[in-house]
Design a protein around this motif. Structure first.
Motif, PDB file in Angstrom:
ATOM      1  N   MET A  82      17.128 -15.125 -30.625  1.00 59.24           N
ATOM      2  CA  MET A  82      16.887 -15.235 -32.033  1.00 59.24           C
ATOM      3  C   MET A  82      15.733 -16.198 -32.314  1.00 59.24           C
ATOM      4  O   MET A  82      14.897 -15.913 -33.151  1.00 59.24           O
ATOM      5  CB  MET A  82      18.165 -15.709 -32.736  1.00 59.24           C
ATOM      6  N   LYS A  83      15.703 -17.319 -31.618  1.00 55.97           N
ATOM      7  CA  LYS A  83      14.635 -18.298 -31.832  1.00 55.97           C
ATOM      8  C   LYS A  83      13.266 -17.684 -31.530  1.00 55.97           C
ATOM      9  O   LYS A  83      12.310 -17.874 -32.270  1.00 55.97           O
ATOM     10  CB  LYS A  83      14.859 -19.541 -30.983  1.00 55.97           C
ATOM     11  N   TYR A  84      13.184 -16.922 -30.462  1.00 56.24           N
ATOM     12  CA  TYR A  84      11.911 -16.306 -30.091  1.00 56.24           C
ATOM     13  C   TYR A  84      11.401 -15.394 -31.203  1.00 56.24           C
ATOM     14  O   TYR A  84      10.232 -15.434 -31.567  1.00 56.24           O
ATOM     15  CB  TYR A  84      12.068 -15.518 -28.786  1.00 56.24           C
ATOM     16  N   ILE A  85      12.292 -14.584 -31.754  1.00 57.67           N
ATOM     17  CA  ILE A  85      11.895 -13.646 -32.807  1.00 57.67           C
ATOM     18  C   ILE A  85      11.436 -14.402 -34.058  1.00 57.67           C
ATOM     19  O   ILE A  85      10.403 -14.086 -34.643  1.00 57.67           O
ATOM     20  CB  ILE A  85      13.047 -12.684 -33.147  1.00 57.67           C
ATOM     21  N   LEU A  86      12.204 -15.410 -34.467  1.00 56.93           N
ATOM     22  CA  LEU A  86      11.823 -16.171 -35.657  1.00 56.93           C
ATOM     23  C   LEU A  86      10.521 -16.929 -35.439  1.00 56.93           C
ATOM     24  O   LEU A  86       9.690 -17.007 -36.339  1.00 56.93           O
ATOM     25  CB  LEU A  86      12.942 -17.132 -36.052  1.00 56.93           C
ATOM     26  N   ASP A  87      10.343 -17.514 -34.255  1.00 58.04           N
ATOM     27  CA  ASP A  87       9.074 -18.179 -33.948  1.00 58.04           C
ATOM     28  C   ASP A  87       7.918 -17.189 -34.039  1.00 58.04           C
ATOM     29  O   ASP A  87       6.874 -17.486 -34.607  1.00 58.04           O
ATOM     30  CB  ASP A  87       9.106 -18.791 -32.544  1.00 58.04           C
ATOM     31  N   ASP A  88       8.127 -16.013 -33.486  1.00 62.77           N
ATOM     32  CA  ASP A  88       7.071 -15.005 -33.444  1.00 62.77           C
ATOM     33  C   ASP A  88       6.733 -14.465 -34.833  1.00 62.77           C
ATOM     34  O   ASP A  88       5.568 -14.251 -35.154  1.00 62.77           O
ATOM     35  CB  ASP A  88       7.499 -13.861 -32.521  1.00 62.77           C
TER      36      ASP A  88
ATOM     37  N   GLY B 131       5.647 -24.395 -39.683  1.00 61.89           N
ATOM     38  CA  GLY B 131       6.974 -24.983 -39.584  1.00 61.89           C
ATOM     39  C   GLY B 131       7.561 -24.830 -38.196  1.00 61.89           C
ATOM     40  O   GLY B 131       6.844 -24.626 -37.216  1.00 61.89           O
ATOM     41  N   CYS B 132       8.884 -24.926 -38.116  1.00 57.91           N
ATOM     42  CA  CYS B 132       9.551 -24.804 -36.818  1.00 57.91           C
ATOM     43  C   CYS B 132      10.938 -24.195 -36.994  1.00 57.91           C
ATOM     44  O   CYS B 132      11.481 -24.150 -38.088  1.00 57.91           O
ATOM     45  CB  CYS B 132       9.637 -26.161 -36.133  1.00 57.91           C
ATOM     46  N   VAL B 133      11.478 -23.720 -35.888  1.00 55.48           N
ATOM     47  CA  VAL B 133      12.780 -23.060 -35.867  1.00 55.48           C
ATOM     48  C   VAL B 133      13.690 -23.788 -34.898  1.00 55.48           C
ATOM     49  O   VAL B 133      13.262 -24.194 -33.815  1.00 55.48           O
ATOM     50  CB  VAL B 133      12.642 -21.581 -35.433  1.00 55.48           C
ATOM     51  N   SER B 134      14.944 -23.940 -35.292  1.00 58.48           N
ATOM     52  CA  SER B 134      15.981 -24.461 -34.407  1.00 58.48           C
ATOM     53  C   SER B 134      17.077 -23.401 -34.346  1.00 58.48           C
ATOM     54  O   SER B 134      17.466 -22.849 -35.376  1.00 58.48           O
ATOM     55  CB  SER B 134      16.540 -25.766 -34.958  1.00 58.48           C
ATOM     56  N   ALA B 135      17.580 -23.092 -33.149  1.00 59.35           N
ATOM     57  CA  ALA B 135      18.604 -22.059 -33.004  1.00 59.35           C
ATOM     58  C   ALA B 135      19.651 -22.486 -31.988  1.00 59.35           C
ATOM     59  O   ALA B 135      19.347 -23.200 -31.028  1.00 59.35           O
ATOM     60  CB  ALA B 135      17.967 -20.736 -32.574  1.00 59.35           C
TER      61      ALA B 135
ATOM     62  N   THR C  29      23.287 -19.176 -34.867  1.00 58.65           N
ATOM     63  CA  THR C  29      22.686 -19.694 -36.087  1.00 58.65           C
ATOM     64  C   THR C  29      21.227 -20.043 -35.826  1.00 58.65           C
ATOM     65  O   THR C  29      20.860 -20.361 -34.698  1.00 58.65           O
ATOM     66  CB  THR C  29      23.445 -20.940 -36.600  1.00 58.65           C
ATOM     67  N   ALA C  30      20.429 -19.940 -36.858  1.00 63.03           N
ATOM     68  CA  ALA C  30      19.023 -20.330 -36.755  1.00 63.03           C
ATOM     69  C   ALA C  30      18.581 -20.907 -38.091  1.00 63.03           C
ATOM     70  O   ALA C  30      19.028 -20.460 -39.141  1.00 63.03           O
ATOM     71  CB  ALA C  30      18.157 -19.141 -36.385  1.00 63.03           C
TER      72      ALA C  30
END
Length: 47
Positions: free
Chosen positions: A1-7, A15-19, A38-39
Motif C-alpha cells: 500500500m505504501k508503494y502505491i501511495l508513494d507512487d 509530502g510523505c506516506v506512513s503505512a 492503514t496508511a
C-alpha cells in the motif's frame, strides 16, 4: 500500500506516506493471518 501511495500521491502532491499492517498469529502452522492495514498521507514530514 505504501508503494502505491508513494507512487501516485507523493509524486503529484509531495509530502510523505506512513503505512502499517497487522496480522494474527496462526498457532497450527506458524503463519500470520492478515487482518488490517492503514496508511496516512501528510503534506508535512511524519514523525
Amino acid at each position: 500500500m505504501k508503494y502505491i501511495l508513494d507512487d501516485v500521491i507523493t509524486k503529484e502532491k509531495g509530502g510523505c506516506v506512513s503505512a502499517d499492517e497487522i496480522g494474527l498469529p496462526v498457532s497450527e502452522n506458524g503463519g500470520v493471518l492478515p487482518c488490517g492495514a492503514t496508511a496516512v498521507w501528510s503534506y508535512n514530514e511524519l514523525d
